[in-house]
Motif scaffolding. Structure first.
Motif, short mmCIF file in Angstrom:
data_model
loop_
_atom_site.label_atom_id
_atom_site.label_comp_id
_atom_site.label_asym_id
_atom_site.label_seq_id
_atom_site.Cartn_x
_atom_site.Cartn_y
_atom_site.Cartn_z
N VAL A 143 -8.74 7.23 5.44
CA VAL A 143 -7.48 7.38 4.82
C VAL A 143 -8.13 7.70 3.33
N ALA A 144 -7.24 8.50 2.71
CA ALA A 144 -7.75 8.70 1.05
C ALA A 144 -6.35 8.86 0.55
N SER A 145 -6.04 8.55 -0.67
CA SER A 145 -4.97 8.64 -1.60
C SER A 145 -5.38 8.41 -3.01
N CYS A 146 -4.77 9.27 -3.90
CA CYS A 146 -4.95 9.02 -5.35
C CYS A 146 -3.92 8.01 -6.06
N ASN A 147 -2.84 7.67 -5.12
CA ASN A 147 -1.94 6.68 -5.61
C ASN A 147 -2.37 5.40 -5.18
N LEU A 148 -2.54 4.22 -5.99
CA LEU A 148 -3.01 3.12 -5.51
C LEU A 148 -2.19 2.55 -4.94
N LYS A 149 -0.75 2.20 -4.83
CA LYS A 149 0.30 1.45 -3.98
C LYS A 149 0.37 2.14 -2.56
N ASP A 150 0.29 3.55 -2.59
CA ASP A 150 0.30 4.61 -1.34
C ASP A 150 -1.21 4.04 -0.49
N PHE A 151 -2.28 4.23 -1.41
CA PHE A 151 -3.74 3.69 -0.94
C PHE A 151 -3.58 2.63 -0.13
N TYR A 152 -3.12 1.47 -0.50
CA TYR A 152 -3.16 0.11 -0.04
C TYR A 152 -2.05 -0.04 1.14
N ASN A 153 -0.94 0.82 0.97
CA ASN A 153 0.02 1.04 2.26
C ASN A 153 -0.79 1.48 3.27
N LEU A 154 -1.40 2.83 3.21
CA LEU A 154 -2.12 3.05 4.31
C LEU A 154 -2.92 2.46 4.91
N ILE A 155 -3.91 1.84 3.99
CA ILE A 155 -4.73 0.80 4.57
C ILE A 155 -4.16 -0.52 5.69
N ASP A 156 -2.97 -0.85 4.88
CA ASP A 156 -2.45 -1.93 5.63
C ASP A 156 -1.88 -1.44 7.05
N VAL A 157 -1.24 0.02 7.15
CA VAL A 157 -0.91 0.35 8.40
C VAL A 157 -1.96 0.55 9.21
N TYR A 158 -3.43 0.98 8.79
CA TYR A 158 -4.35 1.26 9.55
C TYR A 158 -4.92 0.18 10.16
N LEU A 159 -5.27 -1.08 9.32
CA LEU A 159 -5.80 -2.18 9.80
C LEU A 159 -4.98 -2.78 10.86
N ASP A 160 -3.75 -2.81 10.64
CA ASP A 160 -2.95 -3.59 11.66
C ASP A 160 -2.83 -2.82 12.84
N ALA A 161 -3.00 -1.53 12.76
CA ALA A 161 -2.89 -0.54 14.04
C ALA A 161 -4.30 -0.84 14.77
N VAL A 162 -5.43 -0.90 14.29
CA VAL A 162 -6.65 -1.05 14.92
C VAL A 162 -6.87 -2.65 15.45
#
Length: 503
Positions: A143-162
């Protein structure tokens, strides 16, 4: 202006999927640095290196509790923050388990029990990249994002998913993403359907894809590359829910995971964020190694088929791929005489125990007029700041001398080298000495390169702890000057000639 976002339900509480802000966030300060051996937030730094190509520092961490690895690239100049988690997922058959699982884990999780959070993120997040990929031996979730809050949210969703996917507790996800029976018409037989099943039917209908797949799988039939990780439509229906669940439990574990961070996000927060996910796991032994392909003992021919239309002319539909890789002794090549136009040996002369036989075989397999080019390392060459430097530095500690091979010495006498080729049947012989630069830029590069050489590693492993530390310190000291001058190099001799009219 703040456009509406999509909320992902996180166990009964609202969790904004994105932070859509028109005002740019303030630059994040990332002046963080780590020392090898330093511990922080459940991680230990095991390697530190400045990466010149990216003008940033990189740190390799290992998670203390699970053994997971993290590559953390601290790049304050790039606002496009990237993250990935990668699992080694070698399949044992072509039922598509790795591919189906890649789809399935993104169909809801413990924290985000939606049907398709991946689709919601694609529609509403500020991501600059969002995907998942299945390779023949690994599965990646970047995942990638220029917005820090959005970046953390993407990571959170992906880590919980895997790590906590809904799919391992709900067989309907496998049926949806993998395969299931479907009735289209009452009086017709049941048909197979499924997201991955349908996708791979399309892949298998492509002649170029079928050709490449057959060639690659035939080259490595006894390894993980001898099966199709994407899934063969004929075998996908053999995938069961128990197999699916067990595969996730075995390979989707932190002990088999490698994480990646890059960008201007706070480096310390990366460690803390990951540790919160990993701390509930314990280290396990995961057998995900990639086995080598045993050598073929004879040439192999493989014929396959691909689909064409009923009315198509198949007279010009044949595709052929030829390739040959033979392992043999350079002093007794398994080829007929006069069968090659070119002969190239890179550093091979210094590895053979019988230089005369090697040169004779090179001439034998060449057609008259064929060209030969050979290079060889020169043992103990003055100015050699790689192999020779290592040997000289470790000699006081008992490092054994170079093997007494003619190919390691003959480069010091170019006229003798030319004469040896002429005696073997070559004409128009020329020879010269040169230097080959070794792409080592840092002390860590130099040490890793040395430790990667089997003779050096074996020698150091045989020393006691005190001697080993002294030897390593001596190597570091010896490397300082050539590294500073950018002149880590190997002394070599190069010779070429044209095969004469008669061997």
């Amino acid at each position: 202006v703040q456009p509406s976002g999509v909320s992902l339900c996180a166990e009964g509480r609202g969790f904004s999927a994105v932070a859509r802000q028109a005002v740019a966030e303030a630059p994040v300060k990332t002046g963080t640095s780590y020392e090898v051996g330093q511990k922080l937030h459940g991680w230990t730094c095991v390697r530190s290196e400045y990466v010149k190509e990216f003008s940033c520092s990189g740190y390799l961490f290992q998670h203390d509790k699970t053994g997971a690895e993290l590559m953390s690239m601290v790049q304050p100049a790039d606002e496009n923050k990237t993250f990935s988690v990668v699992f080694r997922t070698p399949p044992e058959n072509s039922n598509g388990i790795a591919h189906v699982l890649e789809h399935s884990v993104l169909c809801g999780s413990r924290k985000y029990p939606l049907k398709e959070p991946f689709v919601e993120l694609m529609k509403s997040s500020l991501q600059t990249f969002l995907n998942a990929m299945t390779f023949p031996d690994r599965t990646c979730y970047p995942v990638a994002s220029c917005n820090l809050k959005d970046f953390y949210n993407l990571i959170d969703v992906y880590l919980d998913a895997v790590f906590h996917p809904r799919a391992i507790n709900d067989p309907r996800v496998l049926a949806q993403e993998g395969w299931h029976y479907e009735v289209e018409k009452k009086d017709e037989p049941l048909k197979y359907k499924g997201v991955v099943f349908n996708e791979m039917k399309g892949v298998y209908s492509n002649p170029d894809a079928a050709h490449g797949r057959l060639a690659n799988m035939s080259m490595f039939p006894d390894t993980q590359y001898g099966v199709d990780s994407g899934g063969d439509p004929r075998e996908i229906p053999n995938l069961t829910f128990d197999y699916f669940k067990n595969f996730h439990g075995k390979f989707y574990h932190p002990s088999n995971a490698k994480f990646w961070f890059y960008g201007d996000d706070p480096a310390d927060d990366r460690l803390e964020l990951l540790d919160k996910f990993l701390s509930e796991f314990d280290k396990i032994e995961v057998d995900s190694k990639i086995v080598p392909q045993p050598l073929f003992k004879e040439p192999k021919t493989v014929v396959g088929e691909f689909a064409v239309g009923e009315d198509e002319d198949i007279s010009k539909k044949t595709m052929i791929r030829r390739g040959k890789c033979v392992v043999g002794d350079s002093t007794a090549l398994p080829f007929e005489s006069a069968c090659f136009d070119r002969y190239v040996s890179n550093l091979g002369c210094c590895c053979t125990s019988d230089l005369t036989a090697k040169l004779s075989e090179a001439r034998r397999v060449l057609k008259p007029g064929g060209l030969a080019a050979m290079s060889m390392r020169i043992a103990e060459q003055e100015g050699d700041t790689s192999f020779a430097l290592t040997a000289r530095t470790l000699k006081p500690f008992g490092y054994p001398p170079q093997p007494d091979r003619e190919g390691l010495r003959i480069g010091l006498d170019l006229e003798l080298l030319r004469e040896r080729l002429r005696s073997a049947g070559f004409e128009d012989v020329i020879a010269w000495r040169s230097w080959v630069s070794v792409p080592l830029q840092t002390l860590d590069d130099f040490m890793q390169w040395n430790l990667g050489q089997p003779p050096v590693r074996k020698f150091l492993d045989g020393l006691n702890e005190e001697q080993r530390e002294q030897a390593l310190a001596a190597l570091r000291g010896a490397a300082a000057k050539p590294l500073a001058e950018g002149a880590v190099q190997i002394g070599v001799a190069v010779v070429s000639g044209r095969a004469g009219s008669a061997p």
